[in-house]
Design an enzyme around this catalytic site. Structure first.
Site, mmCIF file in Angstrom:
data_model
loop_
_atom_site.group_PDB
_atom_site.id
_atom_site.type_symbol
_atom_site.label_atom_id
_atom_site.label_comp_id
_atom_site.label_asym_id
_atom_site.label_seq_id
_atom_site.Cartn_x
_atom_site.Cartn_y
_atom_site.Cartn_z
ATOM 1 N N SER A 165 0.843 -1.189 0.000
ATOM 2 C CA SER A 165 0.000 0.000 0.000
ATOM 3 C C SER A 165 0.878 1.238 0.000
ATOM 4 O O SER A 165 2.035 1.206 0.462
ATOM 5 C CB SER A 165 -0.889 0.019 1.248
ATOM 6 O OG SER A 165 -1.534 1.270 1.420
ATOM 7 N N TYR A 191 0.322 -0.377 10.728
ATOM 8 C CA TYR A 191 -0.031 -0.686 9.345
ATOM 9 C C TYR A 191 1.113 -0.332 8.406
ATOM 10 O O TYR A 191 1.492 -1.113 7.531
ATOM 11 C CB TYR A 191 -1.292 0.079 8.941
ATOM 12 C CG TYR A 191 -1.744 -0.182 7.527
ATOM 13 C CD1 TYR A 191 -2.327 -1.401 7.177
ATOM 14 C CD2 TYR A 191 -1.604 0.780 6.532
ATOM 15 C CE1 TYR A 191 -2.746 -1.646 5.877
ATOM 16 C CE2 TYR A 191 -2.025 0.543 5.235
ATOM 17 C CZ TYR A 191 -2.596 -0.677 4.916
ATOM 18 O OH TYR A 191 -3.011 -0.920 3.621
#
Length: 344
Positions: A165, A191
């Site tokens: 990502s 994350y």
């Protein structure tokens, strides 16, 4: 040309013929996957499900390991050439059981798409005490890839795709405290380091695997509001990120990263199947192309999460996610944390 992507040596866009607005069915048009075997983790929802639909439409047989098998059964109903199995990426025993069952079938594995992931979760730990985003997004997939290695080699031309990502911008990998045992937990930092790990893993795996016919890639699919990743956020938070406009409607601008599910899955599908990447591996891709290196970040910043002030600026891969020393260090740490010796 370099034969590895350490320090971003291969991070140069190519003429793929597609862009961020291309859909999964557009990029796979003309590709024949008859007789090919693929595994897609999380392939029963969001971009994972769309990926499965695209691959099977081209003739591939796709195995979908799922934690929620009832949801998976319902979502995969009616799709031909799909095999549903049970697996929980936070449970190492479950990963081994799934891998052992697949390996016992003595089939080659042509495509492994490590797609499943979690985001924006409160602090949670697996049975080993590992932070849940690191456990799910990286360690589980590291173990799974290791257990399936022989099947990937037997394919004589396989690809491993780790869904990363732009969120890797939030954090380098913290080798001193990867599981937030000494520092305060921030979900976006957790994350971010897990997504950085996906990229570093791809760089190192490709370098180690290319002589065996196994190439590895990482990618940013885009910001897709319809996926389950947003379930921990309020509409107000999503509006603040630019996902919703002032009227509460979803903002769609694929060329700026705000995509439909089909547009989001397209980079996964193209990286898994495009002949343009036959001789290139270890790269981070976005918008159906190899991404450029983003040199804009201030390395002195400790909290990279504050960069997310406008979701429409999501592009590029950071230098630290392509660093050779970090890639090798992560490999060793991943073996130590999982107890899995990844023998190539």
């Amino acid at each position: 040309m370099s034969n590895n992507n350490y320090q971003g040596a291969l991070q140069q866009p190519i003429n793929s013929g597609f862009n961020g607005a291309s859909t999964s069915m557009e990029v796979i048009k003309g590709i024949d996957l008859t007789g090919k075997i693929a595994i897609v983790t999380g392939g029963y929802a969001g971009i994972g499900l769309e990926t499965v639909k695209a691959l099977t439409s081209a003739g591939a047989t796709v195995i979908v390991p799922a934690r929620d098998t009832e949801k998976a059964k319902n979502n995969l109903a009616g799709i031909a050439n799909v095999e549903l199995e049970t697996m929980d990426l936070m449970d190492p025993v479950s990963i081994d059981s799934f891998a052992e069952k697949f390996m016992s079938s003595e089939r080659p594995l042509h495509v492994l798409i490590n797609n499943a992931g979690i985001m924006w979760v409160p602090l949670q730990r697996d049975s080993r005490g590992y932070e849940s985003q690191l456990s799910t997004n990286h360690l589980g997939h590291f173990q799974l890839t290791s257990r399936l290695w022989k099947a990937l080699v037997e394919a004589e031309g396989a690809r491993v795709i780790n869904i990363s990502s732009w969120g890797h911008h939030y954090s380098k990998f913290n080798f001193e405290d990867p599981n937030f045992e000494k520092r305060e937990y921030e979900t976006l930092l957790g994350y971010g380091q897990s997504k950085t790990a996906n990229i570093l893993f791809s760089v190192e795996l490709d370098n180690r695997g290319k002589d065996y016919g196994v190439r590895a890639y990482s990618l940013h699919p885009g910001a897709i509001v319809e996926t389950d990743l947003k379930r921990h956020l309020t509409d107000e938070q999503l509006s603040g990120l630019g996902v919703y406009d002032e009227n509460g409607d979803v903002v769609r601008d694929a060329l700026k990263g705000l995509k439909t599910i089909s547009q989001g899955a397209s980079t996964t599908v193209s990286v898994a199947t495009s002949p343009d990447l036959n001789e290139i591996g270890g790269v981070y891709c976005e918008n159906n192309n190899i991404a450029e290196v983003d040199h804009s970040i201030d390395e002195s910043q400790e909290n990279f999460a504050d960069r997310m002030t406008d979701i429409k600026k999501l592009s590029g891969v950071l230098d630290y996610a392509l660093d050779e020393t970090s890639a090798k260090e992560l490999w060793i740490l991943s073996e130590n944390l999982t107890g899995v010796k990844f023998i190539i």
